[in-house]
Design a protein around this motif. Structure first.
Motif, PDB file in Angstrom:
ATOM      1  N   VAL A 215       0.837  -1.204   0.000  1.00  0.00           N
ATOM      2  CA  VAL A 215       0.000   0.000   0.000  1.00  0.00           C
ATOM      3  C   VAL A 215       0.869   1.251   0.000  1.00  0.00           C
ATOM      4  N   ALA A 216       1.964   1.217   0.766  1.00  0.00           N
ATOM      5  CA  ALA A 216       2.847   2.386   0.858  1.00  0.00           C
ATOM      6  C   ALA A 216       3.498   2.717  -0.481  1.00  0.00           C
ATOM      7  N   LYS A 217       3.785   1.688  -1.295  1.00  0.00           N
ATOM      8  CA  LYS A 217       4.367   1.934  -2.613  1.00  0.00           C
ATOM      9  C   LYS A 217       3.379   2.659  -3.529  1.00  0.00           C
ATOM     10  N   ILE A 218       2.093   2.333  -3.355  1.00  0.00           N
ATOM     11  CA  ILE A 218       1.069   2.921  -4.215  1.00  0.00           C
ATOM     12  C   ILE A 218       0.691   4.324  -3.739  1.00  0.00           C
ATOM     13  N   ALA A 219       0.574   4.494  -2.429  1.00  0.00           N
ATOM     14  CA  ALA A 219       0.140   5.786  -1.870  1.00  0.00           C
ATOM     15  C   ALA A 219       1.067   6.182  -0.724  1.00  0.00           C
ATOM     16  N   PRO A 220       2.296   6.607  -1.039  1.00  0.00           N
ATOM     17  CA  PRO A 220       3.267   6.932   0.014  1.00  0.00           C
ATOM     18  C   PRO A 220       2.890   8.145   0.845  1.00  0.00           C
ATOM     19  N   TRP A 239      -6.990  -8.450   3.193  1.00  0.00           N
ATOM     20  CA  TRP A 239      -6.325  -7.689   4.248  1.00  0.00           C
ATOM     21  C   TRP A 239      -6.863  -6.269   4.245  1.00  0.00           C
ATOM     22  N   VAL A 240      -7.209  -5.755   5.423  1.00  0.00           N
ATOM     23  CA  VAL A 240      -7.661  -4.371   5.559  1.00  0.00           C
ATOM     24  C   VAL A 240      -6.579  -3.580   6.283  1.00  0.00           C
ATOM     25  N   VAL A 241      -6.152  -2.486   5.657  1.00  0.00           N
ATOM     26  CA  VAL A 241      -5.131  -1.608   6.241  1.00  0.00           C
ATOM     27  C   VAL A 241      -5.739  -0.213   6.373  1.00  0.00           C
ATOM     28  N   ASP A 242      -5.839   0.280   7.592  1.00  0.00           N
ATOM     29  CA  ASP A 242      -6.369   1.628   7.803  1.00  0.00           C
ATOM     30  C   ASP A 242      -5.307   2.657   7.431  1.00  0.00           C
ATOM     31  N   ALA A 243      -5.726   3.674   6.702  1.00  0.00           N
ATOM     32  CA  ALA A 243      -4.795   4.720   6.255  1.00  0.00           C
ATOM     33  C   ALA A 243      -5.302   6.078   6.718  1.00  0.00           C
ATOM     34  N   PHE A 244      -4.362   6.931   7.141  1.00  0.00           N
ATOM     35  CA  PHE A 244      -4.710   8.221   7.722  1.00  0.00           C
ATOM     36  C   PHE A 244      -4.132   9.370   6.894  1.00  0.00           C
ATOM     37  N   THR A 245      -4.842  10.480   6.926  1.00  0.00           N
ATOM     38  CA  THR A 245      -4.291  11.745   6.444  1.00  0.00           C
ATOM     39  C   THR A 245      -4.057  12.628   7.666  1.00  0.00           C
ATOM     40  N   THR A 246      -2.909  13.289   7.712  1.00  0.00           N
ATOM     41  CA  THR A 246      -2.595  14.162   8.843  1.00  0.00           C
ATOM     42  C   THR A 246      -1.904  15.426   8.341  1.00  0.00           C
ATOM     43  N   THR A 247      -1.894  16.422   9.203  1.00  0.00           N
ATOM     44  CA  THR A 247      -1.100  17.626   8.970  1.00  0.00           C
ATOM     45  C   THR A 247      -0.829  18.258  10.321  1.00  0.00           C
ATOM     46  N   PHE A 271       1.439  15.910  14.668  1.00  0.00           N
ATOM     47  CA  PHE A 271       0.343  16.402  13.829  1.00  0.00           C
ATOM     48  C   PHE A 271      -0.711  17.039  14.728  1.00  0.00           C
ATOM     49  N   ASN A 272      -1.553  17.871  14.147  1.00  0.00           N
ATOM     50  CA  ASN A 272      -2.670  18.450  14.906  1.00  0.00           C
ATOM     51  C   ASN A 272      -3.999  18.293  14.170  1.00  0.00           C
ATOM     52  N   TYR A 273      -3.997  17.447  13.138  1.00  0.00           N
ATOM     53  CA  TYR A 273      -5.230  17.122  12.403  1.00  0.00           C
ATOM     54  C   TYR A 273      -5.087  15.692  11.903  1.00  0.00           C
ATOM     55  N   VAL A 274      -6.173  14.909  12.016  1.00  0.00           N
ATOM     56  CA  VAL A 274      -6.112  13.521  11.567  1.00  0.00           C
ATOM     57  C   VAL A 274      -7.493  13.055  11.125  1.00  0.00           C
ATOM     58  N   ARG A 275      -7.507  12.240  10.081  1.00  0.00           N
ATOM     59  CA  ARG A 275      -8.730  11.576   9.640  1.00  0.00           C
ATOM     60  C   ARG A 275      -8.365  10.182   9.117  1.00  0.00           C
ATOM     61  N   ASN A 276      -9.207   9.203   9.384  1.00  0.00           N
ATOM     62  CA  ASN A 276      -9.060   7.858   8.811  1.00  0.00           C
ATOM     63  C   ASN A 276      -9.875   7.844   7.515  1.00  0.00           C
ATOM     64  N   SER A 277      -9.340   8.504   6.494  1.00  0.00           N
ATOM     65  CA  SER A 277     -10.109   8.767   5.275  1.00  0.00           C
ATOM     66  C   SER A 277     -10.083   7.630   4.281  1.00  0.00           C
ATOM     67  N   VAL A 278      -9.127   6.700   4.421  1.00  0.00           N
ATOM     68  CA  VAL A 278      -8.955   5.669   3.404  1.00  0.00           C
ATOM     69  C   VAL A 278      -8.878   4.293   4.064  1.00  0.00           C
ATOM     70  N   LYS A 279      -9.594   3.352   3.481  1.00  0.00           N
ATOM     71  CA  LYS A 279      -9.465   1.941   3.846  1.00  0.00           C
ATOM     72  C   LYS A 279      -8.799   1.232   2.663  1.00  0.00           C
ATOM     73  N   ALA A 280      -7.601   0.712   2.898  1.00  0.00           N
ATOM     74  CA  ALA A 280      -6.897  -0.032   1.851  1.00  0.00           C
ATOM     75  C   ALA A 280      -7.211  -1.510   2.012  1.00  0.00           C
ATOM     76  N   VAL A 281      -7.638  -2.150   0.941  1.00  0.00           N
ATOM     77  CA  VAL A 281      -7.996  -3.572   0.970  1.00  0.00           C
ATOM     78  C   VAL A 281      -7.100  -4.305  -0.021  1.00  0.00           C
ATOM     79  N   ASN A 305      -7.215  12.901  -4.137  1.00  0.00           N
ATOM     80  CA  ASN A 305      -8.146  12.310  -5.099  1.00  0.00           C
ATOM     81  C   ASN A 305      -8.195  13.137  -6.383  1.00  0.00           C
ATOM     82  N   ALA A 306      -8.080  14.459  -6.236  1.00  0.00           N
ATOM     83  CA  ALA A 306      -8.070  15.319  -7.421  1.00  0.00           C
ATOM     84  C   ALA A 306      -6.767  15.163  -8.199  1.00  0.00           C
ATOM     85  N   ALA A 307      -5.671  14.933  -7.459  1.00  0.00           N
ATOM     86  CA  ALA A 307      -4.378  14.769  -8.128  1.00  0.00           C
ATOM     87  C   ALA A 307      -4.283  13.425  -8.839  1.00  0.00           C
ATOM     88  N   PHE A 308      -4.886  12.401  -8.243  1.00  0.00           N
ATOM     89  CA  PHE A 308      -4.847  11.047  -8.829  1.00  0.00           C
ATOM     90  C   PHE A 308      -6.282  10.517  -8.926  1.00  0.00           C
TER      91      PHE A 308
END
Length: 549
Positions: A215-220, A239-247, A271-281, A305-308
């Motif tokens: 997953v990290a290779k696809i969405a580092p 396999w389910v891998v939880d992925a987070f966006t932070t800043t 970080f001071n912002y976090v969301r579990n925005s993506v579920k990688a399967v 999502n707009a970039a890719f």
């Protein structure tokens, strides 16, 4: 005031349901009437049962169980909490460590092992169930590092009871050119990739077989949870891998308290912002990766999502059978509960006075001689407290959140909601306050996924987890029995201390395990059950007997 509003929004703890809860006495009739919550109490602790699973299944040396994960499945007509372990490939245990054996014959793990967490046999073992896996081969897994070459002239090691001996799929890089074979041989420093006659033009090499690395290779740009978990969907292992966006640039928000996160967690940074925005399967057979965009309001995820535009799949495309196994991430819940006790207020005066603030409850000891709330690092709620002069939480270990089939207080539902729970105590800089002030629950049910609910306990406050754990060790009758078990080359280990709502009352329940004193021994059993209610502690041979007492 601005800091409070911003921090709650950034941590996802601004929209929380709140409910006042009063606990009162319960009778034997109440217990009988509300037995569903007690029936769902976890008897098997995933951190203790790992070796037991591998031992009971008689795994060959080239298979291993790396992790036990908590999920839910319909067993015997009702949804139950289930411990699930993928039976993965163990290259260190391959009998003949030739290149052919390690890369062409022993190429995959086989199936899953599962047992309801609320059940144990009479001799204290898990009661295993069949999750009906029809495609058991696990070519991609957790911590699987080396490559495999499939579709060769060499037959692969078949799964027990199976007759498929060759990979069927297109998840690898094909050996369909002379240049490619040379490139692979040079890259891995292995002549056989070029010169072996077992490799044909149809052969494929499977790379990046660790699911997190894949997953990290696809969405580092995503931060990944440390605990991928295997689920069985329509007979296939995923396999389910939880992925987070932070800043760390959310305006006016406080930096997250990242104490006590899982080792290797993707949230273990500033970080001071976090969301579990993506579920990688990740498909355990083919290696196909699907990134589901679960949060349509997260600006960071929307930017990626707009970039890719072809990278993410919509939330609406998640199959119902798969979404039924999505779990709320434990590390995200740790961060949110760490912050909530301090930032629960809307009133800035209450925030600064801290008179009504909460702290995550102290951790109960895990062994008879262990200390409750043992010092284990810096668990402050303000990483800059030393500079600001602010009073901070005592530096003690805090209660680990746990998954449970949650039954809300004063309800009589026959089925619980698969959730995660973590309790709070009143804030005290000297760690003196240990009463149960509240507990937060987050749902993993598809219909209410991510719903955070705080149950605030109304005075008089009952005993908190640390106090109950201490009473277990100090009760003369119970402690004597524990002492007898904790000798003769054996060791007593406690399971999760669970907070159970029974009608209008509150009961603490905890399994007790016994294992040989030899650190390498794997023969661990559920031996006793502890229960505490209204300052009374009992121990019995099983859960039912403990509750009856």
């Amino acid at each position: 005031q601005r800091n409070i509003v911003a921090t709650k929004a950034a941590m996802g703890i601004s929209d929380i349901a709140r409910q006042d809860t009063t606990f009162s006495d319960i009778s034997a009739a109440d217990v009988t009437k509300n037995d569903a919550a007690l029936r769902d109490v976890r008897q098997l602790d995933p951190s203790q049962m790992l070796d037991r699973f591998a031992l009971d299944q008689g795994l060959k040396s080239f298979y291993t169980v790396n992790d036990l994960d908590v999920d839910r499945y319909s067993i015997d007509g009702r949804v139950q909490q289930v411990l699930v372990a993928a039976c993965e490939l163990n290259l260190a245990g391959v009998p003949n460590r030739t290149w052919v054996s390690r890369h062409l014959i022993y190429t995959h793990g086989c199936g899953v092992i599962a047992a309801p967490a609320s059940l144990a046999t009479e001799d204290g073992r898990p009661s295993y169930v069949d999750l009906k896996v029809t495609k058991p081969q696990i070519y991609f897994g957790d911590r699987l590092g080396e490559y495999a070459v499939v579709k060769t002239s060499q037959k692969e090691q078949a799964c027990p009871g199976g007759n498929q001996t060759s990979f069927v799929g297109d998840g690898g890089v094909k050996f369909n050119s002379f240049i490619r074979r040379i490139a692979l041989a040079v890259n891995f420093g292995e002549f056989n990739l070029f010169g072996s006659s077992l490799i044909t033009k149809d052969s494929q090499i499977l790379l990046q077989r660790d699911v997190r690395s894949r997953v990290a290779k696809i969405a580092p740009f995503l931060h990944l949870d440390a605990d991928p978990y295997a689920v069985v969907v329509n007979g296939q292992v995923k396999w389910v891998v939880d992925a987070f966006t932070t800043t760390n640039r959310y305006p006016y928000a406080e930096s997250a308290n990242v104490s006590q996160l899982t080792a290797g967690s993707g949230l273990n940074h500033s970080f001071n912002y976090v969301r579990n925005s993506v579920k990688a399967v990740v498909d355990a057979y083919t290696g196909n990766v699907t990134l589901y965009l679960m949060d349509s309001k997260d600006p960071i995820a929307l930017m990626w999502n707009a970039a890719f535009p072809d990278l993410f799949a919509k939330k609406s495309t998640v199959p119902a059978e798969l979404s039924a196994h999505f779990r709320y991430p434990e590390d995200l819940f740790r961060v949110q509960t760490n912050m909530f006790g301090r930032y629960q207020f809307d009133d800035a005066t209450l925030f600064f006075n801290r008179d009504a603030a909460w702290s995550v409850a102290q951790a109960p000891a895990t062994e008879p001689e262990g200390l409750t709330g043992v010092v284990a690092g810096d668990f402050t709620s303000d990483l800059n407290a030393a500079n600001t002069g602010e009073v901070k939480d005592a530096s003690v270990a805090r209660f680990e959140p746990y998954y449970t089939m949650f039954h809300a207080p004063r309800t009589t539902s026959s089925s619980g909601v698969f959730s995660m729970l973590r309790p709070f105590v009143p804030f005290s800089a000297d760690n003196a306050r240990k009463e149960l002030r509240a507990f937060m629950v987050v749902s993993s049910d598809p219909e209410t996924y991510g719903q955070l609910t705080v149950y605030k306990v109304v005075d008089p406050l009952p005993e908190g987890p640390a106090t109950v754990a201490a009473e277990i060790g100090s009760d003369p009758v119970v402690s004597q029995q524990i002492t007898l078990l904790d000798q003769r080359d054996s060791r007593v280990i406690y399971g999760d201390l669970q907070i159970i709502n029974v009608g209008k009352g509150l009961v603490y329940v905890r399994p007790l395990y016994v294992r040989p004193d030899d650190p390498s021994a794997k023969q661990i059993f559920v031996r006793k059950f502890l229960a505490s209610y209204n300052n009374k502690v009992v121990m019995a041979d099983d859960k039912t007997s403990a509750i009856q007492k």
